[in-house]
Scaffold this active site. Sequence first.
Site, PDB file in Angstrom:
ATOM      1  N   GLY A  50       9.761 -20.464  -7.247  1.00 16.49           N
ATOM      2  CA  GLY A  50       8.715 -21.303  -6.685  1.00 16.49           C
ATOM      3  C   GLY A  50       8.005 -20.554  -5.576  1.00 16.49           C
ATOM      4  O   GLY A  50       8.576 -19.638  -4.971  1.00 16.49           O
ATOM      5  N   GLN A  75       2.629 -18.918   1.636  1.00 17.87           N
ATOM      6  CA  GLN A  75       3.437 -17.706   1.503  1.00 17.87           C
ATOM      7  C   GLN A  75       2.592 -16.497   1.116  1.00 17.87           C
ATOM      8  O   GLN A  75       3.024 -15.359   1.302  1.00 17.87           O
ATOM      9  CB  GLN A  75       4.551 -17.916   0.472  1.00 17.87           C
ATOM     10  CG  GLN A  75       5.600 -18.905   0.947  1.00 17.87           C
ATOM     11  CD  GLN A  75       6.719 -19.041  -0.060  1.00 17.87           C
ATOM     12  OE1 GLN A  75       6.601 -19.819  -1.001  1.00 17.87           O
ATOM     13  NE2 GLN A  75       7.795 -18.299   0.115  1.00 17.87           N
ATOM     14  N   CYS A 124      14.584 -18.118   0.040  1.00 19.87           N
ATOM     15  CA  CYS A 124      13.118 -18.216   0.094  1.00 19.87           C
ATOM     16  C   CYS A 124      12.535 -16.819   0.078  1.00 19.87           C
ATOM     17  O   CYS A 124      13.052 -15.918   0.741  1.00 19.87           O
ATOM     18  CB  CYS A 124      12.721 -18.939   1.385  1.00 19.87           C
ATOM     19  SG  CYS A 124      10.945 -19.105   1.602  1.00 19.87           S
ATOM     20  N   LEU A 125      11.458 -16.660  -0.675  1.00 22.35           N
ATOM     21  CA  LEU A 125      10.787 -15.355  -0.732  1.00 22.35           C
ATOM     22  C   LEU A 125      10.314 -14.908   0.645  1.00 22.35           C
ATOM     23  O   LEU A 125      10.170 -13.713   0.892  1.00 22.35           O
ATOM     24  CB  LEU A 125       9.582 -15.427  -1.690  1.00 22.35           C
ATOM     25  CG  LEU A 125       9.923 -15.703  -3.166  1.00 22.35           C
ATOM     26  CD1 LEU A 125       8.651 -15.978  -3.949  1.00 22.35           C
ATOM     27  CD2 LEU A 125      10.696 -14.548  -3.769  1.00 22.35           C
ATOM     28  N   HIS A 179      11.210 -28.107  -1.345  1.00 22.81           N
ATOM     29  CA  HIS A 179      11.127 -26.846  -0.590  1.00 22.81           C
ATOM     30  C   HIS A 179       9.676 -26.362  -0.511  1.00 22.81           C
ATOM     31  O   HIS A 179       9.201 -25.976   0.562  1.00 22.81           O
ATOM     32  CB  HIS A 179      12.031 -25.812  -1.287  1.00 22.81           C
ATOM     33  CG  HIS A 179      12.011 -24.436  -0.699  1.00 22.81           C
ATOM     34  ND1 HIS A 179      13.124 -23.869  -0.097  1.00 22.81           N
ATOM     35  CD2 HIS A 179      11.029 -23.493  -0.621  1.00 22.81           C
ATOM     36  CE1 HIS A 179      12.814 -22.651   0.326  1.00 22.81           C
ATOM     37  NE2 HIS A 179      11.547 -22.396   0.013  1.00 22.81           N
ATOM     38  N   GLU A 180       8.972 -26.404  -1.653  1.00 21.15           N
ATOM     39  CA  GLU A 180       7.589 -25.893  -1.660  1.00 21.15           C
ATOM     40  C   GLU A 180       6.653 -26.823  -0.873  1.00 21.15           C
ATOM     41  O   GLU A 180       5.757 -26.349  -0.164  1.00 21.15           O
ATOM     42  CB  GLU A 180       7.074 -25.711  -3.095  1.00 21.15           C
ATOM     43  CG  GLU A 180       7.898 -24.793  -3.983  1.00 21.15           C
ATOM     44  CD  GLU A 180       8.252 -23.449  -3.387  1.00 21.15           C
ATOM     45  OE1 GLU A 180       7.564 -22.976  -2.464  1.00 21.15           O
ATOM     46  OE2 GLU A 180       9.257 -22.860  -3.830  1.00 21.15           O
ATOM     47  N   HIS A 238       6.785 -26.112   2.688  1.00 22.52           N
ATOM     48  CA  HIS A 238       5.965 -24.965   3.102  1.00 22.52           C
ATOM     49  C   HIS A 238       4.557 -25.415   3.492  1.00 22.52           C
ATOM     50  O   HIS A 238       3.943 -24.857   4.405  1.00 22.52           O
ATOM     51  CB  HIS A 238       5.833 -23.945   1.970  1.00 22.52           C
ATOM     52  CG  HIS A 238       6.946 -22.945   1.885  1.00 22.52           C
ATOM     53  ND1 HIS A 238       7.226 -22.049   2.883  1.00 22.52           N
ATOM     54  CD2 HIS A 238       7.841 -22.674   0.900  1.00 22.52           C
ATOM     55  CE1 HIS A 238       8.243 -21.277   2.525  1.00 22.52           C
ATOM     56  NE2 HIS A 238       8.645 -21.637   1.310  1.00 22.52           N
TER      57      HIS A 238
HETATM   58 ZN    ZN Z   1      10.217 -20.799   0.288  1.00 16.66          ZN
END
Ligand code: ZN
Length: 162
Positions: A47, A52, A93-94, A135-136, A139
């Site tokens: 995701g 991000q 998380c990325l 989670h997204e 963000h």
């Molecule tokens: Zn994330």
Amino acid sequence: MAVRQIRIIGDELLKKKSRPIEVIDEKIIQLLDDMHETMIKTDDGIGIAAPQVGVLKRAIVIDLSREGGEGPYKLINPVVTKQKGEQVCREGCLSVPGKLGDVVRPKEVVVEALNEKGEKVKIKAKDLLAVVLCHEIDHLDGILFVDRATDLYDAEDDEEDI
Ligand code: ZN
């Protein structure tokens, strides 16, 4: 399509609230495609949210298909409209390389959004998909999983990142 640079924790932009998308134009379609490509190019991404890649707009992409699950979903202005139950998931998380954390999330959610064609979609999700959606969407409100995590760990290489 193009791979964009992923913002990493410490970048102030990740703490900002994203704006709703009012017009779904070519730039937004491109953004969603680029986000998907950027996520796919990572080893374990499932995701990604627009902040991000440095864009403060309410857009997320989720793809569990390489885990044998649902997706890809390209969602605009997603909102959690219902939630039920509780689960604890170990998240990565990325934007937070090398870390995992245990986060309490709803077990099931209903998310309403627009797809890239501007059509209303309603996703009934549970388990991992519910976690990734929450989670997204976090963000988009400038919240990282480390802000919610009860415990943090060092990540192994094979963990999923959202
Ligand atoms: Zn994330």
